[in-house]
Design an enzyme around this catalytic site. Structure first.
Site, PDB file in Angstrom:
ATOM      1  N   LYS A   1       0.851  -1.197   0.000  1.00  0.00           N
ATOM      2  CA  LYS A   1       0.000   0.000   0.000  1.00  0.00           C
ATOM      3  C   LYS A   1       0.890   1.252   0.000  1.00  0.00           C
ATOM      4  CE  LYS A   1      -3.992   1.965   2.471  1.00  0.00           C
ATOM      5  NZ  LYS A   1      -4.828   1.878   3.690  1.00  0.00           N
TER       6      LYS A   1
ATOM      7  N   SER B   1      -9.746   2.284   2.694  1.00  0.00           N
ATOM      8  CA  SER B   1      -8.844   2.971   1.795  1.00  0.00           C
ATOM      9  C   SER B   1      -7.938   2.045   0.993  1.00  0.00           C
ATOM     10  CB  SER B   1      -7.972   3.935   2.595  1.00  0.00           C
ATOM     11  OG  SER B   1      -7.143   3.216   3.490  1.00  0.00           O
TER      12      SER B   1
ATOM     13  N   SER C   1      -9.856  -0.027   6.970  1.00  0.00           N
ATOM     14  CA  SER C   1      -9.263   0.071   5.630  1.00  0.00           C
ATOM     15  C   SER C   1      -8.570  -1.190   5.123  1.00  0.00           C
ATOM     16  CB  SER C   1      -8.274   1.240   5.571  1.00  0.00           C
ATOM     17  OG  SER C   1      -8.972   2.450   5.544  1.00  0.00           O
TER      18      SER C   1
END
Lengths: 500, 491
Positions: free
Chosen positions: B78, B153, B177
């Protein structure tokens, strides 16, 4: 710039107003590393060399508390007679400024590590004033901005600014007094004496370089005036950039005369930060704080609370050195000094030097005599502070030892000290180079005495007749013949022996 | 090859049946083939990945013990974690072009474990969002249905897994997330106990809530990755100095299929209005399955959980308003308007105006307001009290049960654009996941099949107390084995 005509005469200020002081002192700790990262904590250095992701506020970087800084903070708190928090946290003080990498300062807010203390301050006349301490808390220093191209070196009008983050993250302790009222005419002196006492204390604790000229000790002076007629507290100003003890005194005095003039003319003192200018001795307006700035403090979520155990605090209490005022008291007793004599020594900056000379082996009286007479004269002649003379207490002690052992006469000793001051080396070397040696060989002295007696037969006869005081003339002749390198007392003994 | 699990791929690489370079190349090819449609990756580090793969292959060829059980397996990272020299944006324009000078601890551990980092995945800007639509670099699509969101996210990481672009991924979970993207893409996502995976190098959204964790397609793969990235880190003061819970062992135990003696609490607050019927049906089926495996099922009421969402939306923005203050154009990233005439403050303002997206600005404003003098007690202070209540309610619940379960998110993946104009509807996607963040506990999402009304994946959330992460792995592994395959994404 405030014109002199806009200042009130100091006597008049005191007649009409009561000054109220508040002092905030920032101390940079001289830990090996910074407050929240492993970067070296050193003064100077090429810009931006002592930096890392943490003290540059890089995305993702995190702080880790420097344990030595906590230890120093607790020791400072204890030395200031504070309570030490059983549990406290860091907080973020949020505001934007280019030299603050994260745009928040990691500080402490409503949970300082030390609080509710006091410091006894000795004024110039020996009077002791207790200044109450509100808190001592930990925080990090900011970087430094260098504003280039402006007339004032300040951000307004500068063409561009350079940023050096070497100082960003250096551990700071902020020590804040409670309001100090009732000092009247002596307010400027009290401010100076407080910072002096604090500096001496921090020096004794060995936690900081306490160099005001390098910014490792910085004082913000809060001053307000309360009209004697109403007794109401006035609006305060906070004067920054006060870089010497003398400036502390001057800045407070200037603010008192300036504020009094403003109030007298019907104006209002604006709550603001002011900037002290060393050369003119005046203050000028900085940031206006009409509405108190909202720093949106909240507990720092990247750090865990600090909970110093009581055992640790007591252990640290045990490491406190003899504090300056305790030391002074002890020395006064040991040296058998009157209050006045002690104060003179302290004010002349001689006490520490004498004490160090005593520590190096001299007797207090001997050490004191050297520093307050001959060395003080030398300092005056050279126009320097006593402590700045190029001679160490250890060297003075060596000279005293040479005198006591009979190797030097007092006159020769002064010559040795002069040699050291002139850079000729250690006392031994000066003795060697200048050929200063007491003639202690009795046979040489006896020969010289016999020669003198023969040269002055009438005097010799008087001595033989029992007029011992006449021996002085023979002693003088011998001293002259040996160029002062003989021990006069020993010469006298020989003269009398020869004539009896 | 790309359909295999990380554990299978690692075993084959270590036995010399294939090479890490082959495996890595296969996934790079898959990315090249599919990412035009998905937009899961913000940066693909082809050369770096192949170099790392070659190193693992050399070790294997030389007969050296692999650096870890996952050595040689590719991973999607990420974009909120720093990787030295590799562009890292956190999904924001304000960090465009920034190449970090240091590795996050998680990144360092991945490298040391011989895991091959393929590249950086898309995300909602600064991890603020539940759909990846708040990325400054465009939304990511859900591989099950390209018109739908992949969660957020961490939608880039979940989409990469579901589309077989990578068998492993790293996410970060502040309010859900990792788990919510896992749920809506049919993948496994774990938020470990707060403080057990270092936050050093994780670009902060909300420091007291952020937690990096493993993402995978199977529970075992997640557990193996969990043990690589977890553990005490002196660089993170909030890191817990305790042994990492034995999650791989618990997974293997759970996979035996016996949950007798395990007490499972169903949180009664997480159902009813706002919950998609197909999601609830999938959840009920999962609970029945747990019962069949021998678990004891108990209903648990946690009334303060109703206040978790509002409390979260005060605490997280408050911390964010301060954490994001450092993006000021002075030292890195975007700089706007520096024409030599403007003041520093003007340049800071213009940069932040241009560099932050609307959701980030909204949260900075909420947080700034909540921390302001005169409002602090009413907002930030009250929210912290709610947080304490939630923590206590969890503690009480865990005296009665070993784990708590709920749907991971109230609905399946919604359509791209459906909730962009309704922030509160968007925030509700994290209704069930937020309490674990507020309490600092752990939570895991494992696929519980597909919703019968839209054929989209549903997630079962399993929650456990702090440092009891192994409990949820055991339950998840048992459930996963009993559930059987859920099929794959259409892409």
């Amino acid at each position: 710039m405030t014109a002199l005509s806009e200042l009130m005469d100091y006597d008049e200020v005191i007649e009409k107003f009561d000054p109220v002081l508040g002092l905030e002192v920032h101390v940079e700790l001289h830990t090996n590393t910074k407050m929240f990262c492993g970067c070296a904590n050193v003064f100077g250095g090429e810009p931006n060399t002592n930096t890392c992701p943490t003290c540059l506020g890089m995305p993702g970087a995190l702080p880790v508390v420097n344990a030595t800084a906590i230890e120093s903070a607790i020791r400072i708190g204890l030395a200031l007679n504070c309570e030490i928090a059983e549990w406290c946290r860091f907080a973020r003080k949020n505001y934007f400024y280019p030299d603050m990498p994260k745009n928040f300062q990691t500080s402490q807010y409503d949970e300082p590590i030390a609080f509710n203390g006091w410091l006894d301050v000795t004024l110039d006349d020996g009077e002791i004033l207790r200044v109450e301490i509100e808190r001592a808390h930990m925080e990090e220093d900011t970087g430094k901005s260098l504003h280039v191209g402006g007339a004032t070196g300040r951000i307004h009008g500068a063409e561009h600014s350079l940023l050096d983050y070497n100082r960003a993250g250096v551990p700071l302790i902020e020590i804040v007094t409670k309001m100090v009222p009732g000092t009247g005419r002596r307010a400027p002196e009290v401010a100076r004496a407080y910072v002096t006492a604090l500096r001496d204390l921090l020096k004794a604790l060995d936690v900081s370089d306490v160099r005001m000229d390098q910014g490792s000790l910085r004082c913000d002076a809060n001053v307000s005036l309360s009209p004697k007629t109403t007794g109401e507290l006035g609006t305060r100003t906070e004067t920054k950039n006060v870089n010497s003890l003398r400036s502390v005194e001057r800045a407070v005095r200037f603010e008192m005369t300036r504020q009094a003039a403003v109030l007298e003319s019907g104006g209002k003192v604006i709550q603001e930060t002011r900037h002290f200018d060393e050369s003119s001795g005046s203050t000028s307006s900085g940031r206006t704080k009409e509405t108190a700035e909202d720093y949106r403090y909240f507990p720092e979520p990247d750090l865990v609370p600090i909970a110093p155990s009581r055992e640790w605090v007591e252990e640290l209490r045990g490491t406190l050195p003899e504090l300056p005022w305790e030391r002074r008291k002890r020395i006064q007793q040991e040296w058998n000094l009157t209050d006045e004599a002690l104060r003179d020594l302290v004010n002349a900056g001689a006490m520490d030097l004498i004490a160090a000379t005593v520590d190096a082996g001299a007797k207090p009286d001997e050490a004191r005599s050297w520093w307050v007479s001959y060395l003080t004269q030398q300092a005056n002649t050279r126009g320097v502070e006593l402590a700045d003379l190029p001679i160490t207490p250890a060297q003075v002690a060596q000279v005293i030892t040479l005198v006591n052992s009979g190797s030097l006469t007092n006159k020769m000793a002064r010559e040795v000290v002069t040699g050291v001051l002139e850079g000729e080396g250690e006392p031994d070397e000066v003795v060697e180079k200048r050929g200063l040696k007491v003639v202690s060989d009795d046979s040489a002295l006896e020969a010289a005495v016999d020669e003198a007696l023969a040269a002055q037969p009438d005097v010799a006869q008087k001595i033989r007749d029992g007029k011992v005081q006449a021996a002085g003339a023979i002693v003088g002749a011998v001293m002259k013949a040996t160029k002062g390198q003989a021990d006069a007392a020993r010469v006298r003994e020989i003269v009398i022996a020869r004539c009896s | 090859m790309i359909r295999q699990t990380a554990a299978e791929l690692a075993a084959k690489i270590h036995r010399g049946e294939t090479t890490s370079v082959e495996v890595t190349q296969a996934h790079l090819d898959r990315i090249a083939e599919t990412d035009g449609k998905l937009n899961a990756f913000l940066h693909v580090d082809t050369e770096g990945a192949l170099a790392q793969a070659r190193k693992v292959d050399e070790d294997v060829a030389a007969g050296r013990t692999p650096a870890s059980p996952l050595a040689g397996v590719p991973l999607a990272l990420k974009d909120v974690l720093t990787q030295e020299g590799i562009p890292t944006t956190a999904g924001s324009k304000i960090l465009e072009g920034w190449r970090p000078p240091y590795d996050a601890t998680v990144t360092r551990k991945l490298k040391e474990a011989g895991i091959v980092i393929l590249g950086k995945t898309n995300m909602d800007e600064f991890a603020m969002g539940s759909s990846t639509e708040n990325s400054a670099y465009g939304p990511t699509a859900n591989p099950w249905d390209l018109t739908r969101i992949p969660g957020g996210s961490g939608g880039g990481s979940s989409a990469a897994l579901a589309a077989h672009q990578a068998p492993l991924a790293i996410g970060t979970d502040t309010g859900g997330s990792i788990r919510q993207p896992g749920a809506v893409t049919g993948t496994v996502g774990v938020k470990p106990t707060y403080g057990t995976v270092s936050r050093y190098g994780l670009i902060a959204f909300s420091s007291s809530l952020d937690q990096a964790g493993p993402c995978a397609r199977t529970v075992l793969d997640a557990a193996l990755l969990h043990e690589v990235i977890g553990g005490y880190d002196p660089m993170d003061s909030t890191s817990i100095n305790a042994p990492l819970p034995p999650v791989v062992a618990a997974t293997r135990e759970g996979a035996q299929g016996d949950l007798s003696g395990v007490r499972v609490g169903v949180v009664t607050q997480f159902s009813g209005e706002g919950y998609q019927p197909g999601v609830l049906r999938s959840f009920e089926a999962a609970v029945s399955q747990l019962k069949e495996l021998g678990a004891e099922i108990v209903e648990i009421s946690c009334p303060s959980f109703d206040y978790a969402l509002p409390a979260y939306y005060l605490i997280a923005p408050s911390e964010a308003s301060s954490n994001l203050a450092r993006f000021d154009a002075m030292r890195y990233g975007l700089r706007v308007g520096d024409d030599g005439n403007r003041s520093t403050e003007e340049v800071m303002s213009l940069t932040r105006e241009a560099g932050f997206g609307p959701e980030v600005k909204r949260r900075i404003m909420i947080g700034t307001y909540a921390l302001s003098a005169g409002y602090y007690d009413a907002y930030y202070g009250s929210a912290q009290k709610v947080r304490t209540l939630i923590t206590r309610e969890f503690e009480q619940a865990f005296t009665k049960v070993d784990v708590l379960v709920s749907p991971t998110t109230p609905t399946t993946a919604f359509k791209i654009g459906e909730r962009t104009n309704d922030p509160v509807a968007m925030y509700k996607a994290d209704l069930c996941t937020i309490p674990s963040n507020l309490a600092g506990n752990c939570g895991l999402s494992v696929p519980s099949g597909l919703s019968d009304e839209d054929g989209m994946p549903v997630g079962l959330q399993i929650m456990a107390p702090a440092l009891q992460d192994h409990r949820m792995y055991r339950v998840a592994a048992a459930y996963e084995a009993a559930r059987g395959p859920i099929g794959g994404a259409s892409l």
